[in-house]
Design a protein around this motif. Structure first.
Motif, PDB file in Angstrom:
ATOM      1  N   LEU A 144      11.410  21.761 -10.369  1.00 50.80           N
ATOM      2  CA  LEU A 144      11.688  23.189 -10.395  1.00 50.80           C
ATOM      3  C   LEU A 144      11.724  23.725 -11.820  1.00 50.80           C
ATOM      4  O   LEU A 144      11.225  24.819 -12.095  1.00 50.80           O
ATOM      5  CB  LEU A 144      13.016  23.476  -9.689  1.00 50.80           C
ATOM      6  N   VAL A 145      12.331  22.966 -12.747  1.00 53.67           N
ATOM      7  CA  VAL A 145      12.400  23.414 -14.138  1.00 53.67           C
ATOM      8  C   VAL A 145      11.002  23.604 -14.703  1.00 53.67           C
ATOM      9  O   VAL A 145      10.677  24.651 -15.279  1.00 53.67           O
ATOM     10  CB  VAL A 145      13.200  22.415 -15.005  1.00 53.67           C
ATOM     11  N   ASP A 146      10.152  22.597 -14.563  1.00 57.70           N
ATOM     12  CA  ASP A 146       8.798  22.691 -15.109  1.00 57.70           C
ATOM     13  C   ASP A 146       7.994  23.785 -14.408  1.00 57.70           C
ATOM     14  O   ASP A 146       7.168  24.465 -15.025  1.00 57.70           O
ATOM     15  CB  ASP A 146       8.078  21.348 -14.973  1.00 57.70           C
ATOM     16  N   PHE A 147       8.225  23.962 -13.112  1.00 50.81           N
ATOM     17  CA  PHE A 147       7.515  24.975 -12.334  1.00 50.81           C
ATOM     18  C   PHE A 147       7.843  26.377 -12.846  1.00 50.81           C
ATOM     19  O   PHE A 147       6.940  27.163 -13.185  1.00 50.81           O
ATOM     20  CB  PHE A 147       7.880  24.815 -10.858  1.00 50.81           C
TER      21      PHE A 147
ATOM     22  N   ALA B 158       1.357  14.123 -26.581  1.00 52.33           N
ATOM     23  CA  ALA B 158       1.516  15.578 -26.581  1.00 52.33           C
ATOM     24  C   ALA B 158       2.145  16.071 -25.280  1.00 52.33           C
ATOM     25  O   ALA B 158       2.954  17.004 -25.284  1.00 52.33           O
ATOM     26  CB  ALA B 158       0.160  16.247 -26.794  1.00 52.33           C
ATOM     27  N   HIS B 159       1.804  15.441 -24.153  1.00 52.93           N
ATOM     28  CA  HIS B 159       2.377  15.839 -22.868  1.00 52.93           C
ATOM     29  C   HIS B 159       3.888  15.612 -22.855  1.00 52.93           C
ATOM     30  O   HIS B 159       4.650  16.452 -22.349  1.00 52.93           O
ATOM     31  CB  HIS B 159       1.726  15.037 -21.745  1.00 52.93           C
ATOM     32  N   SER B 160       4.338  14.498 -23.421  1.00 53.58           N
ATOM     33  CA  SER B 160       5.768  14.187 -23.446  1.00 53.58           C
ATOM     34  C   SER B 160       6.540  15.212 -24.266  1.00 53.58           C
ATOM     35  O   SER B 160       7.646  15.630 -23.890  1.00 53.58           O
ATOM     36  CB  SER B 160       5.988  12.784 -24.017  1.00 53.58           C
ATOM     37  N   TYR B 161       5.962  15.638 -25.395  1.00 55.30           N
ATOM     38  CA  TYR B 161       6.643  16.640 -26.214  1.00 55.30           C
ATOM     39  C   TYR B 161       6.702  17.984 -25.500  1.00 55.30           C
ATOM     40  O   TYR B 161       7.704  18.709 -25.592  1.00 55.30           O
ATOM     41  CB  TYR B 161       5.941  16.784 -27.564  1.00 55.30           C
ATOM     42  N   ALA B 162       5.631  18.338 -24.800  1.00 47.53           N
ATOM     43  CA  ALA B 162       5.638  19.586 -24.036  1.00 47.53           C
ATOM     44  C   ALA B 162       6.721  19.547 -22.966  1.00 47.53           C
ATOM     45  O   ALA B 162       7.453  20.523 -22.757  1.00 47.53           O
ATOM     46  CB  ALA B 162       4.263  19.820 -23.408  1.00 47.53           C
TER      47      ALA B 162
ATOM     48  N   GLY C 114      -1.412   6.924 -20.496  1.00 45.77           N
ATOM     49  CA  GLY C 114      -1.430   6.073 -19.309  1.00 45.77           C
ATOM     50  C   GLY C 114      -1.890   6.810 -18.068  1.00 45.77           C
ATOM     51  O   GLY C 114      -2.113   6.199 -17.020  1.00 45.77           O
ATOM     52  N   GLY C 115      -2.007   8.156 -18.165  1.00 46.02           N
ATOM     53  CA  GLY C 115      -2.564   8.929 -17.063  1.00 46.02           C
ATOM     54  C   GLY C 115      -1.581   9.412 -16.023  1.00 46.02           C
ATOM     55  O   GLY C 115      -1.922  10.189 -15.144  1.00 46.02           O
ATOM     56  N   SER C 116      -0.300   8.955 -16.090  1.00 43.49           N
ATOM     57  CA  SER C 116       0.685   9.391 -15.099  1.00 43.49           C
ATOM     58  C   SER C 116       2.088   9.272 -15.680  1.00 43.49           C
ATOM     59  O   SER C 116       2.289   8.686 -16.740  1.00 43.49           O
ATOM     60  CB  SER C 116       0.573   8.569 -13.813  1.00 43.49           C
ATOM     61  N   THR C 117       3.068   9.846 -14.970  1.00 38.11           N
ATOM     62  CA  THR C 117       4.470   9.751 -15.354  1.00 38.11           C
ATOM     63  C   THR C 117       5.217   8.975 -14.280  1.00 38.11           C
ATOM     64  O   THR C 117       4.635   8.553 -13.277  1.00 38.11           O
ATOM     65  CB  THR C 117       5.086  11.158 -15.499  1.00 38.11           C
ATOM     66  N   ASP C 118       6.536   8.812 -14.477  1.00 41.14           N
ATOM     67  CA  ASP C 118       7.335   8.109 -13.468  1.00 41.14           C
ATOM     68  C   ASP C 118       7.789   9.041 -12.341  1.00 41.14           C
ATOM     69  O   ASP C 118       8.515   8.623 -11.453  1.00 41.14           O
ATOM     70  CB  ASP C 118       8.544   7.445 -14.124  1.00 41.14           C
TER      71      ASP C 118
ATOM     72  N   TYR D 242       0.569  17.251 -13.353  1.00 42.22           N
ATOM     73  CA  TYR D 242       0.107  18.633 -13.471  1.00 42.22           C
ATOM     74  C   TYR D 242       0.623  19.539 -12.354  1.00 42.22           C
ATOM     75  O   TYR D 242       0.331  20.743 -12.347  1.00 42.22           O
ATOM     76  CB  TYR D 242      -1.423  18.674 -13.468  1.00 42.22           C
ATOM     77  N   LEU D 243       1.379  18.987 -11.384  1.00 38.33           N
ATOM     78  CA  LEU D 243       1.764  19.774 -10.213  1.00 38.33           C
ATOM     79  C   LEU D 243       2.642  20.967 -10.579  1.00 38.33           C
ATOM     80  O   LEU D 243       2.392  22.098 -10.133  1.00 38.33           O
ATOM     81  CB  LEU D 243       2.489  18.892  -9.193  1.00 38.33           C
TER      82      LEU D 243
END
Length: 457
Positions: A326-329, A161-165, A387-391, A397-398
């Motif tokens: 910046l985009v996600d922020f 779900a996080h990847s789709y968001a 997996g709890g984290s991204t690359d 979540y930052l």
């Protein structure tokens, strides 16, 4: 799945665009979303309108402009044959482009609009070139290396779900331009005719071109190359189709110019929003920093303020995946308030059913779909990825957390300006909402009460 997401993005964005059209025709003054939120949710003390103006000026627009600047640099450095297209070199190009656009906006509103229109045409032409050449390549008219993109189907598709968001955030970033016009509605001629075509028509046309461009990318660029290309995928496509001179040099320059067009539109719109925020009394001592310069006829100080904030976002973050950060922020706050705006259109259909200027009605099921997806991309970025984290070199979540912090921080100036100050000074800073509620009102701005109190003292 990529094509499905782009198609969903077009449909959902159209649902949001129709709400903005309806509201834009009801409240035809500069300020756009700020005014829409004030009328849709006037209590308590037009808090949503104030918070939107706060985040729009403090992070959404300067952050978006700062994110687009290095993208231009990447395309132009790619065209120049540079071995590295990111880092400080790309930011340096972005710095020059943002400075140029700000200068144009300062010295001439007319030439700013001409530049926006010219670069919009460039963007459409570039997309058409990509779409048509992709069709020709698929038909065998261009000799390209075959790939297995289509035979893969949904192989490797994420179920996270996080990847789709995160993916939808990038898709909606591309469609976000449909709101730019509403911030200068007071300058739009014949809005009954031009607003629906300008906003609704642009979403339909651009949505179709985006989808077809992605089809073209699938035919030409192998999947592993596309993933590694990141923001300069279009340049990789043109190089494979047109060769070195046209594909690697000429077209990437024009693709960069199309991104420059987005910066032009964003810069023009946000300066008008800041002036509108001052007009309704949001900005203390606003007569010192807002309004058009008498000689130039442009909001010079507003543009300078936005330029300074943009430079902070452009130059402060460390090198690396600054674009994604910046985009996600900026997207978190953006779609929170866009969703509220669409909800406001539904509310106003019931609270103001006979509004004299409602000459267009949005389709509520599409509005609701838009709201649902706005909720999705503001909540699920906080859900831990598989997996709890991204690359990314920062916690997953930052970016959304920074969006939340910036938005919540606006409660402090909102309280002092909209609650404490009216009690102290006796000035009603929400009277304009009642005056505008059912139709056209005077264009006179609210007097700068901060100066008035100083005079009495």
């Amino acid at each position: 799945m990529t094509l499905i997401l782009w198609g969903l993005g077009a449909i959902i964005s159209y649902g949001g665009a129709t709400a903005f059209i309806e509201l834009g025709l009801m409240y035809r003054k500069n300020g756009g979303t700020m005014r829409f939120l004030a009328h849709g949710f006037p209590r308590p003390k037009i808090i949503f309108a104030y918070l939107f103006a706060w985040v729009m000026v403090m992070c959404i627009r300067p952050g978006a402009i700062a994110a687009n600047g290095p993208v231009i640099g990447k395309y132009w450095l790619y065209a120049a044959g540079a071995s590295h297209t990111d880092g400080w070199q790309a930011r340096g190009v972005g710095f020059g482009c943002i400075t140029f656009v700000t200068a144009i906006n300062i010295f001439s509103a007319k030439w700013s609009l001409r530049l926006i229109n010219l670069l919009t045409v460039v963007k459409i032409i570039v997309l058409l070139i990509i779409v048509i050449s992709g069709i020709v390549a698929a038909a065998g008219g261009i000799n390209i290396e075959k790939n297995d993109n289509w035979s893969r189907g949904f192989t490797g598709t994420s179920k996270d779900a996080h990847s789709y968001a995160s993916a939808l955030t990038k898709v909606f970033w591309a469609y976000d331009g449909f709101t730019n016009l509403v911030y200068s509605l007071g300058e739009l001629r014949k809005p009954e005719r031009n607003l629906p075509w300008s906003i609704g028509g642009s979403v339909v046309i651009v949505g179709f071109l985006y989808i077809m461009a992605n089809v073209a990318f699938f035919f030409v660029v192998p999947l592993d190359v596309a993933i590694n290309s990141e923001e300069i995928l279009a340049a990789e496509f043109t190089y494979r189709v047109f060769g070195h001179s046209v594909g690697r040099v000429a077209l990437p320059v024009f693709i960069g110019l199309s991104v420059l067009g987005a910066i032009c539109a964003q810069t023009y719109g946000v300066s008008r929003l800041l002036d509108s925020a001052n007009e309704v009394g949001f900005v203390p001592y606003g007569h010192h920093i807002c309004g058009n310069n008498k000689k130039l006829g442009t909001p010079v100080y507003s543009l300078v303020i936005m330029y300074g904030l943009t430079m902070i976002y452009l130059l402060a973050p460390p090198p690396g995946k600054v674009f994604d950060l910046l985009v996600d922020f900026v997207q978190w706050s953006t779609w929170l308030f866009y969703g509220l705006t669409a909800a406001g259109a539904i509310v106003l259909r019931f609270t103001k059913p006979q509004h004299s200027l409602r000459s267009f009605k949005s389709f509520h099921p599409l509005n609701i779909l838009f709201i649902i997806f706005c909720i999705y991309i503001t909540i699920f970025p906080f859900v831990p990825p598989k997996g709890g984290s991204t690359d990314a070199p920062y916690p997953y979540y930052l970016s959304p957390l920074l969006g939340v912090i910036t938005t919540v921080a606006g409660l402090v100036p909102w309280y002092f300006r909209m609650v404490w100050w009216p009690k102290k000074s006796g000035v009603d800073l929400v009277a304009w909402v009642k005056e505008e509620a059912d139709g056209p009102v005077s264009e006179d701005p609210i007097k700068d009460d901060s100066l008035e109190l100083d005079t009495k003292a």
